[in-house]
Design a protein around this motif. Structure first.
Motif, PDB file in Angstrom:
ATOM      1  N   ARG A 119       0.825  -1.210   0.000  1.00 43.37           N
ATOM      2  CA  ARG A 119       0.000   0.000   0.000  1.00 43.37           C
ATOM      3  C   ARG A 119       0.861   1.263   0.000  1.00 43.37           C
ATOM      4  O   ARG A 119       0.504   2.262  -0.627  1.00 43.37           O
ATOM      5  CB  ARG A 119      -0.938  -0.002   1.209  1.00 43.37           C
ATOM      6  N   GLU A 120       1.980   1.204   0.712  1.00 44.06           N
ATOM      7  CA  GLU A 120       2.876   2.357   0.704  1.00 44.06           C
ATOM      8  C   GLU A 120       3.428   2.577  -0.695  1.00 44.06           C
ATOM      9  O   GLU A 120       3.544   3.722  -1.164  1.00 44.06           O
ATOM     10  CB  GLU A 120       4.014   2.145   1.701  1.00 44.06           C
ATOM     11  N   GLN A 161       0.845   6.708  -6.678  1.00 44.42           N
ATOM     12  CA  GLN A 161      -0.366   7.480  -6.963  1.00 44.42           C
ATOM     13  C   GLN A 161      -0.174   8.960  -6.647  1.00 44.42           C
ATOM     14  O   GLN A 161      -0.674   9.821  -7.380  1.00 44.42           O
ATOM     15  CB  GLN A 161      -1.546   6.916  -6.183  1.00 44.42           C
ATOM     16  N   GLU A 162       0.534   9.259  -5.578  1.00 47.44           N
ATOM     17  CA  GLU A 162       0.766  10.660  -5.260  1.00 47.44           C
ATOM     18  C   GLU A 162       1.652  11.310  -6.323  1.00 47.44           C
ATOM     19  O   GLU A 162       1.436  12.474  -6.705  1.00 47.44           O
ATOM     20  CB  GLU A 162       1.387  10.791  -3.872  1.00 47.44           C
ATOM     21  N   THR A 189      -6.778  -4.766  -1.038  1.00 48.40           N
ATOM     22  CA  THR A 189      -5.883  -3.726  -1.546  1.00 48.40           C
ATOM     23  C   THR A 189      -6.398  -3.159  -2.859  1.00 48.40           C
ATOM     24  O   THR A 189      -6.323  -1.945  -3.097  1.00 48.40           O
ATOM     25  CB  THR A 189      -4.464  -4.298  -1.738  1.00 48.40           C
ATOM     26  N   ARG A 202      -9.571   4.947  -4.032  1.00 47.99           N
ATOM     27  CA  ARG A 202      -8.755   6.151  -3.871  1.00 47.99           C
ATOM     28  C   ARG A 202      -8.444   6.777  -5.225  1.00 47.99           C
ATOM     29  O   ARG A 202      -8.531   7.991  -5.398  1.00 47.99           O
ATOM     30  CB  ARG A 202      -7.456   5.799  -3.140  1.00 47.99           C
ATOM     31  N   TRP A 216      -9.225  -0.740  -2.137  1.00 45.01           N
ATOM     32  CA  TRP A 216      -8.665   0.507  -1.609  1.00 45.01           C
ATOM     33  C   TRP A 216      -8.013   1.319  -2.721  1.00 45.01           C
ATOM     34  O   TRP A 216      -8.184   2.540  -2.801  1.00 45.01           O
ATOM     35  CB  TRP A 216      -7.647   0.168  -0.521  1.00 45.01           C
ATOM     36  N   SER A 217      -7.270   0.663  -3.610  1.00 42.91           N
ATOM     37  CA  SER A 217      -6.552   1.357  -4.667  1.00 42.91           C
ATOM     38  C   SER A 217      -7.501   2.009  -5.666  1.00 42.91           C
ATOM     39  O   SER A 217      -7.328   3.181  -6.024  1.00 42.91           O
ATOM     40  CB  SER A 217      -5.604   0.397  -5.393  1.00 42.91           C
ATOM     41  N   THR A 222       0.739   4.138  -2.733  1.00 45.91           N
ATOM     42  CA  THR A 222       0.546   5.520  -2.315  1.00 45.91           C
ATOM     43  C   THR A 222       1.606   6.431  -2.925  1.00 45.91           C
ATOM     44  O   THR A 222       1.298   7.514  -3.449  1.00 45.91           O
ATOM     45  CB  THR A 222       0.588   5.628  -0.782  1.00 45.91           C
TER      46      THR A 222
END
Length: 372
Positions: free
Chosen positions: A118-119, A125-126, A152, A159, A155-156, A122
Motif C-alpha cells: 500500500r505504501e 499514486q501521489e 488492496t 482512492r 482501496w486502490s 501511495t
C-alpha cells in the motif's frame, strides 16, 4: 502477497519496420468523412492530437522510495523505468500525442507485506497525481489493481477513481498464473461493473516461465509470449462468461489484441472444442465487446486483421512509451498508422482521438496539441 512485476520484459533487441503490404481496409462509415475533426479542421485525422492509452510510468519518486526500501537495485532496473518528464514530452510532441493515459509501473517481484504494498501504491499514486495536476492537458492515469488481493485492490481503485481523478484501472492479463476472468476475480469485477469501469490490461511472462530465461534462445518474452498472454486472457474472459455477467466493464487489450484478430475465424470454426462450448455465431459478437490499442506498431496487414475483427469504434491509439524507443514511436509506428495502415482519414481520426474520448469522457476537457 501480490507480486508487482515489470509491465514489459527487458528488450535486448528491437527491430521494427513499417509494413509494406498494400492492404485496403473497408471504411464502414465513409459517409462521415467530411465531419469536422476535434480541432475544427475539416478532414483532419487528429494525428497531432492523439490520446495515448498505452504509456508506462515509473515515477522517479517511486524509484527513490523503492531503492531506500531495498526493493530494487537501480543498476538492475530496466531502462524503461528511467522516466523523465522532458524526454517524455519531447517524444509525445514528436509523435503528435496530446494526452497520455499512463499506467503505474512498479517493477518489484514481491513486497514484504500488505502495508508495504500500500505504501508503494501511495507513493506512485501521489506522484502521478502531482504529474496530472501540473500538466492536466498532457497526462491522465489508470489506478493499479491486484486481483489476488481484493482488499488492496478495492482501496486502490476507490482512492484512485474517487479522490485522485483516475479515468480507469489497470490489471495484468495473468497474476501468478491466474488469468483475467477467473472466478476468484468475480467480487472485484462486480464492484468495478457497478462503476462502469474502464479496465486497461497488459500482458506478462507466461505462467511457469522464468523472466530471466528465454524459452526460445534469443527471443525475449515481449516478442511472442506477450501477445499470447493477452490472447489467453481475452479468451478466458469470453469462456468464463465475464463479458456477459459484467456488461458495463470495458476491457482494453494491448498490442492490437495480441493474436486474437488472427485466430477469430479459428475460434468460430472450433468453438465446439472449447469448454464450455461457444456458439460459433457469437464469437464475432464477443470480439466486438473488447477495446484494442495499436501499440505494435501497426501496419497494413495487422490493421486489416484488426479492423476485420474489432468494432472500429473500439480501436485506440497506443505508443508503449518508454518500453518502445522514441525512434520506433515517431519514425516507425506513427507513419505506419498514418500512412501505411490503409486506414481512411476518418478511421485515423477515430483511432487517434475520438474513440478514446467516447470511452473516457473525462479526457474531453484536455486541449489538443493544435490548441496549445
Amino acid at each position: 502477497m501480490p507480486e508487482v512485476s515489470p509491465a514489459v520484459g527487458r528488450r535486448s533487441v528491437l527491430l521494427m519496420a513499417p509494413a509494406v503490404a498494400a492492404a485496403t481496409v473497408a471504411d464502414t462509415v465513409r459517409a462521415d468523412a467530411r465531419r469536422p475533426a476535434p480541432d475544427g479542421r475539416a478532414g483532419a485525422d487528429a494525428s497531432n492530437a492523439r490520446i495515448d492509452v498505452h504509456h508506462h510510468y515509473t515515477a522517479p519518486a517511486w524509484r527513490t522510495w523503492a531503492t531506500a526500501q531495498e526493493l530494487v537495485n537501480p543498476a538492475q532496473l530496466p531502462w524503461w523505468t528511467e522516466w523523465e518528464l522532458d524526454d517524455t514530452l519531447a517524444v509525445m510532441d514528436q509523435a503528435g500525442i496530446a494526452t497520455a493515459v499512463v499506467s503505474l509501473a512498479m517493477p518489484v517481484r514481491g513486497f514484504r507485506d500488505r502495508a508495504q504494498l500500500r505504501e508503494s501504491i501511495t507513493v506512485a499514486q501521489e506522484a502521478v497525481t502531482e504529474l496530472t495536476r501540473a500538466h492536466p492537458d498532457r497526462f491522465a492515469f489508470f489506478a493499479p489493481l491486484f486481483p489476488d488481493d481484493l482488499e488492496t485492490s478495492r482501496w486502490s481503485f476507490a482512492r484512485g477513481l474517487d479522490e485522485l481523478g483516475a479515468v480507469g484501472v489497470q490489471m495484468r492479463a495473468n497474476t501468478r498464473g491466474v488469468y483475467l476472468g477467473d472466478a476468484s476475480h468475480d467480487k472485484l469485477l462486480a464492484e468495478l461493473n457497478e462503476r462502469s469501469a474502464v479496465i486497461n490490461t497488459h500482458p506478462h511472462e507466461l505462467p511457469g516461465s522464468d523472466p530471466a530465461q528465454h524459452a526460445v534462445p534469443g527471443v525475449p518474452s515481449f516478442f511472442c509470449d506477450f501477445p499470447l498472454d493477452t490472447t489467453r486472457a481475452a479468451v478466458n474472459l469470453i469462456l468464463n462468461g465475464t463479458l456477459d455477467r459484467y456488461p458495463d466493464l470495458s476491457f482494453i487489450l494491448p498490442h492490437g489484441g495480441g493474436f486474437l484478430p488472427f485466430i477469430a475465424d479459428r475460434m468460430a470454426a472450433f468453438a465446439g472444442f472449447l469448454t464450455p462450448e461457444i456458439e460459433p455465431a457469437r464469437v464475432r459478437d464477443y470480439l466486438h465487446r473488447f477495446y484494442f490499442d495499436t501499440a505494435a506498431p501497426m501496419g497494413a496487414a495487422s490493421a486489416a486483421a484488426l479492423f476485420a475483427t474489432a468494432d472500429p469504434g473500439r480501436i485506440l491509439y497506443g505508443s508503449d512509451w518508454p518500453a518502445s524507443p522514441a525512434g520506433t514511436i515517431s519514425d516507425v509506428a506513427a507513419p505506419a498508422l498514418d500512412r501505411e495502415s490503409g486506414l481512411t482519414t476518418l478511421q485515423r481520426r477515430r483511432v487517434n482521438r475520438e474513440n478514446a474520448l467516447r470511452l473516457m469522457p473525462a479526457l474531453a476537457g484536455r486541449r489538443t496539441a493544435a490548441a496549445r
